[in-house]
Each structure stands twice: as structure tokens, then as C-alpha cells.
Design a protein around this motif. Structure first.
Motif, PDB file in Angstrom:
ATOM      1  N   ARG A 150     -47.082  17.560  69.914  1.00 14.90           N
ATOM      2  CA  ARG A 150     -48.008  16.986  68.939  1.00 14.90           C
ATOM      3  C   ARG A 150     -48.625  15.699  69.495  1.00 14.90           C
ATOM      4  NH1 ARG A 150     -48.095  15.004  63.147  1.00 14.90           N
ATOM      5  NH2 ARG A 150     -46.750  13.352  63.820  1.00 14.90           N
ATOM      6  N   ARG A 168     -52.487  14.931  70.560  1.00 15.32           N
ATOM      7  CA  ARG A 168     -53.185  13.818  69.967  1.00 15.32           C
ATOM      8  C   ARG A 168     -53.849  12.964  71.035  1.00 15.32           C
ATOM      9  NH1 ARG A 168     -49.438  10.317  66.222  1.00 15.32           N
ATOM     10  NH2 ARG A 168     -49.404  11.842  64.567  1.00 15.32           N
ATOM     11  N   ASP A 169     -53.156  12.830  72.161  1.00 17.01           N
ATOM     12  CA  ASP A 169     -53.672  11.961  73.213  1.00 17.01           C
ATOM     13  C   ASP A 169     -54.733  12.632  74.072  1.00 17.01           C
ATOM     14  OD1 ASP A 169     -51.996  10.144  72.262  1.00 17.01           O
ATOM     15  OD2 ASP A 169     -50.574  10.163  73.914  1.00 17.01           O
ATOM     16  N   ASP A 195     -43.833   9.214  58.427  1.00 21.13           N
ATOM     17  CA  ASP A 195     -45.201   9.474  57.962  1.00 21.13           C
ATOM     18  C   ASP A 195     -45.400   8.942  56.549  1.00 21.13           C
ATOM     19  OD1 ASP A 195     -45.656  10.640  60.294  1.00 21.13           O
ATOM     20  OD2 ASP A 195     -45.747  12.706  59.590  1.00 21.13           O
ATOM     21  N   SER A 211     -45.772   5.176  56.637  1.00 18.83           N
ATOM     22  CA  SER A 211     -47.064   4.674  57.105  1.00 18.83           C
ATOM     23  C   SER A 211     -48.149   4.955  56.072  1.00 18.83           C
ATOM     24  CB  SER A 211     -47.426   5.272  58.459  1.00 18.83           C
ATOM     25  OG  SER A 211     -47.514   6.654  58.354  1.00 18.83           O
ATOM     26  N   GLU A 212     -47.988   6.056  55.352  1.00 17.93           N
ATOM     27  CA  GLU A 212     -48.933   6.344  54.284  1.00 17.93           C
ATOM     28  C   GLU A 212     -48.830   5.302  53.179  1.00 17.93           C
ATOM     29  OE1 GLU A 212     -49.462  10.523  52.243  1.00 17.93           O
ATOM     30  OE2 GLU A 212     -50.193  10.277  54.273  1.00 17.93           O
ATOM     31  N   PHE A 270     -50.341   2.079  54.188  1.00 13.18           N
ATOM     32  CA  PHE A 270     -51.799   2.090  54.112  1.00 13.18           C
ATOM     33  C   PHE A 270     -52.268   1.931  52.677  1.00 13.18           C
ATOM     34  CE2 PHE A 270     -55.752   4.523  53.511  1.00 13.18           C
ATOM     35  CZ  PHE A 270     -56.580   3.732  54.276  1.00 13.18           C
ATOM     36  N   SER A 271     -51.568   2.568  51.737  1.00  8.45           N
ATOM     37  CA  SER A 271     -52.082   2.509  50.378  1.00  8.45           C
ATOM     38  C   SER A 271     -51.767   1.182  49.689  1.00  8.45           C
ATOM     39  CB  SER A 271     -51.577   3.687  49.548  1.00  8.45           C
ATOM     40  OG  SER A 271     -50.204   3.826  49.703  1.00  8.45           O
ATOM     41  N   HIS A 273     -57.307  -5.206  52.673  1.00 12.67           N
ATOM     42  CA  HIS A 273     -57.835  -4.449  53.808  1.00 12.67           C
ATOM     43  C   HIS A 273     -59.345  -4.655  53.933  1.00 12.67           C
ATOM     44  CE1 HIS A 273     -58.123  -1.062  56.592  1.00 12.67           C
ATOM     45  NE2 HIS A 273     -59.216  -0.746  55.942  1.00 12.67           N
ATOM     46  N   GLU A 274     -60.022  -4.431  52.827  1.00 19.98           N
ATOM     47  CA  GLU A 274     -61.479  -4.548  52.855  1.00 19.98           C
ATOM     48  C   GLU A 274     -61.905  -5.992  53.066  1.00 19.98           C
ATOM     49  OE1 GLU A 274     -64.188  -2.612  52.843  1.00 19.98           O
ATOM     50  OE2 GLU A 274     -62.825  -0.955  53.219  1.00 19.98           O
ATOM     51  N   ARG A 301     -61.591  -6.908  56.619  1.00 24.16           N
ATOM     52  CA  ARG A 301     -62.587  -6.169  57.373  1.00 24.16           C
ATOM     53  C   ARG A 301     -63.963  -6.808  57.220  1.00 24.16           C
ATOM     54  NH1 ARG A 301     -65.265  -1.206  56.159  1.00 24.16           N
ATOM     55  NH2 ARG A 301     -66.208  -0.692  58.127  1.00 24.16           N
ATOM     56  N   HIS A 311     -55.179 -11.978  59.584  1.00 22.67           N
ATOM     57  CA  HIS A 311     -54.042 -11.071  59.750  1.00 22.67           C
ATOM     58  C   HIS A 311     -52.740 -11.859  59.851  1.00 22.67           C
ATOM     59  CE1 HIS A 311     -55.673  -7.065  59.992  1.00 22.67           C
ATOM     60  NE2 HIS A 311     -56.718  -7.583  60.598  1.00 22.67           N
TER      61      HIS A 311
END
Lengths: 767, 185
Positions: A92, A96-97, A144, A147-148, A151-152, A157-158, A161, A176
Motif C-alpha cells: 500500500r 502510494r509513493d 487511520d 488521523s481522521e 483532521f476533524s 485550520h482555515e 491557511r 502553528h
């Protein structure tokens, strides 16, 4: 060749090399067919293999073939092709790479899994293995999920950015850093509240403690009614707390172990993070600092930029940097006289000594101020205010001072950071030392109050005063925007240093004021919004590109260093003794007693006691320390050896490339029918191997040689020979001149037409 | 995100998660951003192919000097038009989690204007010209000097152009590449 040599002479030295034969396209094709270029890359990134890159260039029509090539390469790796979750995960990652599009990846994956299932031997797997796979699968799922989740819930975040889009990634990295510190403090605060504060509050509710006056000044100074509250160490209960039924909660244990584990946990995190950052930004790029131009060209553009204004500023800053670099290069390198260099060095040393003296004087003054016996009420607020202002102003002063010295821009920045860090850390240590020496009853609470005041008063500066100044500056700039073109910029180093200082105060204070991290987290929360508004409304994007990565590492280092010093200080205080008047450790002779008496019960276990006593003897510690030194030395020696090896390999690479070039040129010439070696004139005097070889072994009398030459000679068209002849001396002259100029080994080989060479070496015999 | 969810099945998301550096949520988020570029088109077909001009509306790409190269490199039809998968691929490479080597690979392709698998003199000149923007122009000899310097530093085998290995070597030794070669989703 003749023409080319002529042309080369006309061009300036720097342009010459692009005109040599080396650039020949046909040559490049030949090079691409060499075995070294055909071997696919060590990793699975196979694009460079020749056939593959052809397929890639051909585009979508050939995608089937391309996929086949990739699959074939992947199948060579045994590790990837096993039929178990581990290699599935590896597959996998490898997929991906791959530097190909999603469709291609999908095709490759389908082919791969078909191939894997074809190969796999369907054997029942053991229970142990199944368990192992199941666990690894669950772990992957968990990762996983996490990390999800991150992120949520990732805050701002915005916002970050947006700032990054306007100001580039350097300012973004400040935010940061701020967010990271906020997260750390929040976590620290939550754990402390859960394990230390809440039990104490429950205990207080049962006992209904009285409260004193709670005015505003009391709030600022942390005295009065606040003195004996959950804010400070002194309030915490010394024995068991029982709030819920029969269960009891040992407060000293809770306090000690929460603090202990939290401090070490965060120390470990910080160390890891700093080391990681250091490795990435300092060690791995060692030796890369000389690639000034290449890095500027390839890493110059900040891909995160969004606004047109920032983009044009970035472009112009890159333009200016190029200009600067070129002018620096074109400037004649004036060899600085030794005297001048010594002078500069002396200035640097003198200024550094002055700064050190200044820091020492400030510390002395602070000590006197603390020791001043006044009857003034709220005198301590005044002292804290002075400390806050000194700490806020000194970085600006250091920033000015460093301009007197002779440092490069980057070194100057580091020097300023180091000086400010020194000031912060020494001030905090001084406070700790002063209060622990002062002999005031319950000095721990006093330290807690001191740090509490510092955090509180600093928020006055960083949340109100500084933004006010920045807004005023921005306002003035806007009013007179036509006159000056340089707007106020976001002062990254100063702002980051404020964060580092605040974090340092919390490291010192958290042990005696458990709610301090919560206060700092709140402050950072506010600070984020204040700074964002400041940046967006009152600042202009920077005109110079700020290289953020390494500075960031230095900031992490400062935070880690302050925690390290604090740990050291607190540790030695914990070993020495504890207040007998207040706090959870009243009943122990030293705070360490919680472990030695409370948990291990050392007085009852003489063997363990003796063992511990032995382990902590200076001899043992010295031994450990020495072995650590030896290990470090070994590592360092190895690193050095590897570095020099890299240098050797690099040189070898260059030499081999030249060999290759030479051979290719030879092949080229032979296929054209011109193939003789014409030694340089200098070489004829020297006893070079090649010359000997030519003279001894390949004597013109050698039949085969002779035959060959004449054969070639006949095959050459006559007019060519006639034509080259008159040019000969001139070209030879040019060739030698050229070699003497650039000293390139490559150019020592000058290839002439065969006829010319023959004429040169054995004129008589042939004619 | 509820809207996005209806357009993808669980398997598709898992597929994307396996093949890119994104989590499922991030994939959905990326799709939202993609949809914002052309709402009605993507609304009908989640994997619609958008012309390059539309893709260049994406804020980070709009001001990027290499925008057309980026689109071309990631476009599966090689003409700069991108489907959602191409877009996702692009964002995945530019994301923070993508390793340096993958980023370097794509950066190399972006800078390789003539597509000959080497960054030659003409490529370098083009890169430098684009970096300085339309307002500032370096003179020809200055650009030549810059190119010369870059080659002197990076061109280890002395063939007048940078191969991928040489390019990667430079990238490896640069601390700022990962910072700068990044577009946040």
C-alpha cells in the motif's frame, strides 16, 4: 572541433562549458543507455528506468505497458509480494509513493494483487500469526481513525491557511507553533485539573474553608483570598481525601506523581520533537548549505501563497535575492586583513561580554529588588511588572545591539535568540532560587504566586500593549503610504520569543500553581485571535524571505532547554527538602520522601535502601556519565567518517563522469575515423604513463598500428587533410591556452583529425 | 460534508484513502474544494473533467508561477485538464504528509519544461524567469550566470544538465523544500 574551439575562445569563461561537446544530444542518449541509468531506482520509484520513462513520455496510450513495467519491478521485491498483512501494508505504501496518477496506481494494484494471489501458497496459518495480523490490522485501523479525528477537530485550520496565504509559510509557522503550544498547555491543564484540582475542590466542599478578601489587586497579586485557594501549592491537603464514600485519595501521592509524570512526559515529547526537527533541518542537510543558488531556484517559491499582493512581493524578494547573490559573487573578494578580522572578532567578544554583564546586572538588580524590605502594599505587583517590562524590552535592545557586531544575518538572529533565551531562563531560575533561599514560610506558594503574576501581567503586554503599538504603526503607515514603501512587518522572532518565555514561566510555575497551564492555554487562545487580527490588519507581507525551518528548530530548542533547566532546579529542590508549613508534603522531610518513604518504604527495607544509596553515589553517576561521553564520542567519530566518505564518493562520481565522457568522446571519434590521442605539450616533458605507453608500446613501427593508421588515412578524404594542416599550430595553441585557463582535466585531451596527428608525431616516417 | 458523502460510496473513499496521503474526511474536503471550482459540472458528475482554466481558479494555483506546469504534470490526459482524481492526486502530493522523495519527483517534472527527463539550461532559465515574476526582468547575462552557478553546485556528473538524482540530492539537502513545496488543503 576546430570551429568549436574558436567559438569557445570568443565566449566569456563562464559560458564556455555549455558549448562543449558534452552537451551533445546524441551523447546524452548514449549516456541514457548505460547500465547505470538502466537500473531502476532503489526504492520503488521506477520512472527513471529508461524504458519506463519512454513509456511515460509516450503518454496515456501506453499505460498498460507502463503498469506492466511497474508491476514487474515490484515483483522483484520478495518483501512486497508475500501474502500477509505486513507486506500488504508495504504494498500500500509503495503504491502510494508511486509518482503516477490514480488510474495508473489502480491498474498496478489490480495486477499486483492478482499476482500475489497467484503466488501465495494456501497454507493454514498458525493461531499466533493470525493474532499478530489481527493486531496489526487493528492498529492500522486505529491509526487511520486517529488521523481522521485529528483532521476533524484540528482548530484554526482555515484561519492559519488564510494567514499563510497572505504572508507566506514563515508567518504561518508562527501560528502553528502557537497552536502547538496551546494544545500542549490544554492537555497539561486538563490532566492537572482532573488529578489534582478536582479532588481538592471536592475535599474543600466538605470542609467549607473560609475565604479572605478578593479584590482586583488581590486577583493580580494572588494574595488575600487567593492565597489559600486551589490556585497555589500551599492550599493542597497533606493527607487522604475522601469525598465519595469509603474510597480515599492520597493527595501527596496524586500531586507528586501527576507532576512527575507530566513533566517527564512533556520533556520526552519536547526532546523527541526537537531532535526530530534538528535532524531534519540541521543534520540531514549538512553540507547542503553551499547550494545557495540551487536551493534559491528550486525552493524559492512558496507554494502556499494565495494573494496576488503576496505573490508579487515573493517574486520581487526572489529577484532581489538573486541580484544580491550575483553582486556578491561579482565583487572582488577582498582578502580581509588579519588585523581587521581580529578587530571584528574583538568587537564581537566585547559586545557579547557587555551583554552578559548587562544580564548579570539585571539579575543582581532583580535580586536586590526582591530582597528590598518595604512596607508598601502590593509591592510584589510592582516587582513583577518590572520583570515583565524588562523581559519585553530586552529582545528589542538585543536586536539593536547585534547590529553593532559583525555577524552574518542568520548568525545574528541566532545570537539574539540565544541572548534572549539566556535572559529568560536566568530570570526564572533566579526567582526560583531567591524564593527557595528566602526562608519565608511556604515559599513554594510564593514561587507559584510569582509565576502567576508574570503570566497575568505579560498578557497585559502581549494582549494589549503590543497589538496597540502594532495597530498604531499600521495606521501611521496607511496614512502616509505614499511616502514610504516599507510597511510594518510581522515581527516573527520577537513574537516567537514571547511564546517561548511564557512557556518557560509555565514550566517553572506549574509545579506550584497547578492552574497555571490552564491560564496560559486561555491566554494563547486569545493571543491567537489578537495576533491574527494584528497580522491581517496592521502588517504587510515581509519583503525578505524568512527561512523558517531552522529558526523553528531553534525555538523548539529554547523551549526544551527551559524545561530542562526547570527540571534540574525542581529536581534538586525536591531532593533537598520541603516546606514544613504548608502543602501536600508537610509530613515528609523532603518531597522525594513521597517515593522513598511513601511508596518504597525504604526505612523498612534496608537492602533496597543500600542499593539506591549505592546507585546514587557520585562514583556510579560519574561512571554513567563517562560512558555516555564515550558513546557520544564514538557516534561523532562515525558521523565524521561517514561525512568524509561522502566527500570521497562525490569526488569519485565526478571523476567517473569524466571518464565516461572521455570514453564516449573516444568512441565518437573512432566511429568518425579520427581516433588518435594527442598529448598535451606539457605532458611530453613529464613522465606520464600515457605518454610512455604511446612512445614505447605503440611505436609507429608497430605493424598493426601502422597498417591501421594508413588504412584510416586512405579512407579519409584528401581535401580534409589538406585543409586541416595549416590550422594545426593555431588550434594547438588554442587548446593549450584553454587548458591552462580552467585546469579542467577533461580539456587536456584535444582531439585532432587523424591526419593532423600523424603529421605531428611521425611526419617523416609516413611521407 | 453531508453533501459530499452522498456522491461517494464507502469503497470509493477507502480506495482513495489507500492510494493517496489523505484520510476519508480529507478526501471529502478536497472534493468540496473541487466542487467549488465548478459547482454545476461537478454536481452532475463527481469525477468531471474540468478545463485547465477552471483548475487555475484554485487560490494557490492562481498566483503560482508554475501553474500551467503543475496542471500538465498532474493531468491524466497530459493537456492540463484535470478530473477530480487528478486534483486529488495533486493535493495529495502537495500535502504535508507526502514524503520528500515523492514531492521531489513531482517538482522535477514540474521544472522539466521540455520533458526530456533532465533539467537543462533552457529549463533553468525558464524557472528563473518565472520566479522573478512579470514585473522584474533579469538581464540575459545575469540569468546565464545564475544558471551557471546552479549547475556548478548541482551538476555532479558535469553533463550540463540536472538529472533526477542530482535534483533529488539538492532537495535532500534543503531544509526549506518541504516548507515551501506545500499547499494546504
Amino acid at each position: 572541433m576546430e570551429d568549436q574551439v574558436e567559438e569557445i575562445e570568443l565566449k566569456p569563461v563562464t559560458v564556455r562549458r555549455t558549448f562543449t561537446l558534452r552537451n551533445n544530444v546524441a551523447r546524452q542518449v548514449a549516456v541514457n543507455f548505460m547500465p547505470s541509468r538502466q537500473i531502476p531506482y532503489g526504492t520503488l520509484r521506477l520512472r527513471r528506468s529508461n524504458s519506463d520513462s519512454e513509456a511515460l513520455l509516450a503518454g496515456g496510450a501506453d499505460s498498460e505497458r507502463q503498469a506492466d513495467i511497474i508491476v514487474r519491478e515490484m515483483e522483484q521485491l520478495q518483501r512486497l509480494m508475500e501474502d500477509n498483512p505486513v507486506s500488504e501494508e508495504l504494498r500500500r505504501e509503495a503504491l502510494r509513493d508511486l509518482p503516477q496518477g490514480l488510474t495508473m496506481k489502480r491498474t498496478v494494484r489490480a495486477k499486483l494483487s492478482a499476482s500475489v494471489s497467484l503466488r501465495s501458497k494456501h497454507r493454514p496459518i498458525s493461531f499466533y500469526k493470525r493474532l499478530k495480523y489481527r493486531i496489526s490490522f487493528a492498529m492500522k485501523k486505529g491509526r487511520d481513525r486517529i488521523s481522521e479525528l485529528i483532521f476533524s477537530i484540528e482548530p484554526w485550520h482555515e484561519a492559519i491557511r488564510h494567514v499563510e496565504g497572505q504572508f507566506g509559510s514563515a508567518v504561518g509557522s508562527y501560528f502553528h507553533f502557537l497552536r502547538w503550544l496551546f494544545a500542549i498547555n490544554l492537555l497539561l491543564a486538563m490532566l492537572l485539573v482532573c488529578f489534582v484540582v478536582v479532588p481538592q475542590v471536592l475535599h474543600d466542599q466538605e470542609n467549607n474553608n473560609k475565604t479572605g478578601s478578593m479584590g482586583f489587586l488581590d486577583f493580580v497579586s494572588g494574595k488575600g483570598g487567593f492565597e489559600d485557594s486551589v490556585l497555589f501549592y500551599g492550599h493542597y491537603h497533606w493527607g487522604d481525601v475522601s469525598a465519595l464514600g469509603p474510597l480515599t485519595y492520597n493527595m501527596p501521592f496524586a500531586y507528586f506523581f501527576t507532576m512527575f509524570s507530566l513533566y517527564f512526559f512533556f520533556f520526552a515529547i519536547l526532546c523527541y520533537r526537537t531532535a526530530y526537527s534538528y535532524r531534519r533541518n540541521f543534520i540531514e542537510i549538512a553540507g547542503g548549505l553551499s547550494n545557495v543558488f540551487a536551493t534559491k531556484v528550486f525552493c524559492g517559491w512558496d507554494f502556499g501563497i494565495v494573494s496576488q499582493h503576496a505573490a508579487s512581493l515573493n517574486a520581487s524578494s526572489i529577484y532581489n535575492e538573486f541580484k544580491e547573490l550575483l553582486s556578491e559573487q561579482n565583487k572582488k573578494h577582498v582578502t580581509m586583513s588579519l588585523c581587521r578580522r581580529v578587530c571584528q572578532y574583538m568587537v564581537n567578544v566585547a559586545v557579547t561580554l557587555c551583554v552578559l554583564a548587562l544580564v548579570a546586572a539585571l539579575q543582581y538588580g532583580l535580586w536586590q529588588l526582591l530582597a528590598l524590605d518595604t512596607q508598601l502594599q502590593h509591592w510584589e505587583i510592582f516587582v513583577s511588572l518590572i520583570i515583565t517590562f524588562v523581559i519585553a524590552l530586552c529582545p528589542l535592545l538585543f536586536n539593536l545591539i547585534v547590529r553593532v557586531e559583525y555577524y552574518k544575518a542568520r548568525t545574528a538572529l541566532y545570537v539574539t535568540l540565544a541572548r534572549t533565551g539566556l535572559l529568560d531562563i536566568s530570570t526564572l531560575t533566579l526567582l526560583l532560587v531567591y524564593w527557595s533561599q528566602s526562608g519565608t514560610p511556604c515559599w513554594e506558594s510564593a514561587v507559584g504566586r510569582e509565576t502567576y503574576r508574570l503570566v497575568l501581567l505579560d498578557s497585559l503586554v502581549s494582549l494589549f500593549l503590543l497589538p496597540l503599538v502594532e495597530f498604531a504603526r499600521g495606521f501611521i503607515f496607511k496614512m502616509s503610504s505614499s511616502s514610504s514603501s516599507t510597511g510594518p512587518e510581522f515581527n516573527l522572532s520577537y513574537n516567537s520569543l514571547t511564546l517561548v518565555y511564557n512557556q518557560g514561566v509555565v514550566w517553572v510555575g506549574a509545579a506550584w500553581c497547578p492552574l497555571l497551564p490552564a491560564a496560559l492555554a486561555l491566554k494563547f487562545l486569545l493571543l491567537f485571535y489578537v495576533k491574527r487580527e494584528c497580522a491581517l490588519r496592521a502588517c504587510q507581507p515581509a519583503r525578505k524571505v524568512w527561512r523558517a525551518a531552522q529558526t523553528q528548530t531553534v525555538l523548539y530548542m529554547l523551549v526544551t532547554l527551559s524545561l530542562f533547566v526547570t527540571l534540574f532546579a525542581i529536581g534538586s529542590l525536591f531532593l533537598r527538602g520541603s516546606s514544613e508549613w504548608c502543602g501536600p508534603f508537610m509530613k515528609y522531610s523532603a518531597v522525594w520522601g513521597v517515593v522513598s518513604e511513601g511508596v518504597l518504604r525504604l526505612p523498612d527495607r534496608p537492602v533496597l535502601h543500600a542499593l539506591l544509596a549505592f546507585l546514587t553515589r557520585p562514583g556510579v553517576i560519574a561512571f554513567l556519565f563517562l560512558s555516555l561521553c564515550v558513546a557520544t564520542y564514538l557516534m561523532r567519530a562515525r558521523a565524521r567518517a561517514q561525512r568524509s566518505m561522502v566527500g570521497i564518493l562525490r569526488r569519485m562520481l565526478v571523476l567517473q563522469a569524466k571518464d565516461k565522457d572521455f570514453l564516449l568522446a573516444a568512441i565518437d571519434k573512432v566511429s568518425n575515423g579520427e581516433w588518435l590521442y594527442n598529448p598535451r605539450e606539457e605532458d611530453q616533458s613529464a613522465d606520464s604513463h600515457t605518454l610512455k605507453y604511446l612512445q614505447e608500446v605503440r611505436k609507429p613501427s608497430n605493424a598493426a598500428y601502422h597498417f591501421d593508421v594508413t588504412r584510416l588515412n586512405h579512407s579519409e578524404p584528401r581535401p580534409h587533410r589538406a585543409e586541416t594542416r595549416p590550422h594545426r599550430p593555431h588550434s594547438h595553441h588554442v587548446a593549450t591556452r584553454r587548458t591552462s585557463e580552467d585546469g579542467d582535466t577533461d580539456s587536456s585531451f584535444s582531439w585532432q583529425g587523424s591526419a593532423t596527428c600523424l603529421n605531428n608525431t611521425n611526419d617523416d616516417k609516413l611521407e | 460534508m453531508g453533501q459530499g458523502k452522498s456522491q461517494f460510496s464507502e469503497e470509493e473513499l477507502q480506495d482513495y484513502e489507500d492510494l493517496t496521503y489523505f484520510t476519508k474526511k480529507e478526501v471529502l474536503y478536497a472534493h468540496q474544494k473541487f466542487k467549488a471550482l465548478a459547482p454545476e459540472k461537478v454536481g452532475h458528475n463527481k469525477n468531471a473533467k474540468l478545463p485547465m482554466a477552471k483548475i487555475l481558479q484554485y487560490p494557490e494555483l492562481r498566483v503560482n508561477p508554475f501553474r500551467d506546469r503543475i496542471c500538465k504534470v498532474f493531468s491524466s490526459s497530459n493537456d492540463g485538464d484535470c478530473t477530480f482524481e487528478d486534483f486529488l492526486d495533486m493535493m495529495s502530493v502537495f500535502s504535508e504528509t507526502a514524503p520528500k522523495a515523492v514531492k521531489a519527483e513531482h517538482a522535477f517534472r514540474i521544472f522539466d519544461f521540455d520533458g526530456d527527463d533532465m533539467i537543462g539550461v533552457s529549463d533553468l532559465r525558464e524557472v528563473i524567469k518565472r520566479l522573478c515574476g512579470p514585473e522584474h526582468k533579469l538581464s540575459d547575462s545575469e540569468i546565464q550566470q545564475l544558471v551557471q552557478n546552479v549547475l556548478e553546485e548541482a551538476d555532479l556528473d558535469d553533463d550540463g544538465a540536472l538529472s533526477f538524482a542530482e535534483f533529488e540530492h539538492i532537495i535532500d539537502k534543503s531544509s526549506d523544500f518541504c516548507h515551501s513545496f506545500r499547499i494546504r488543503l
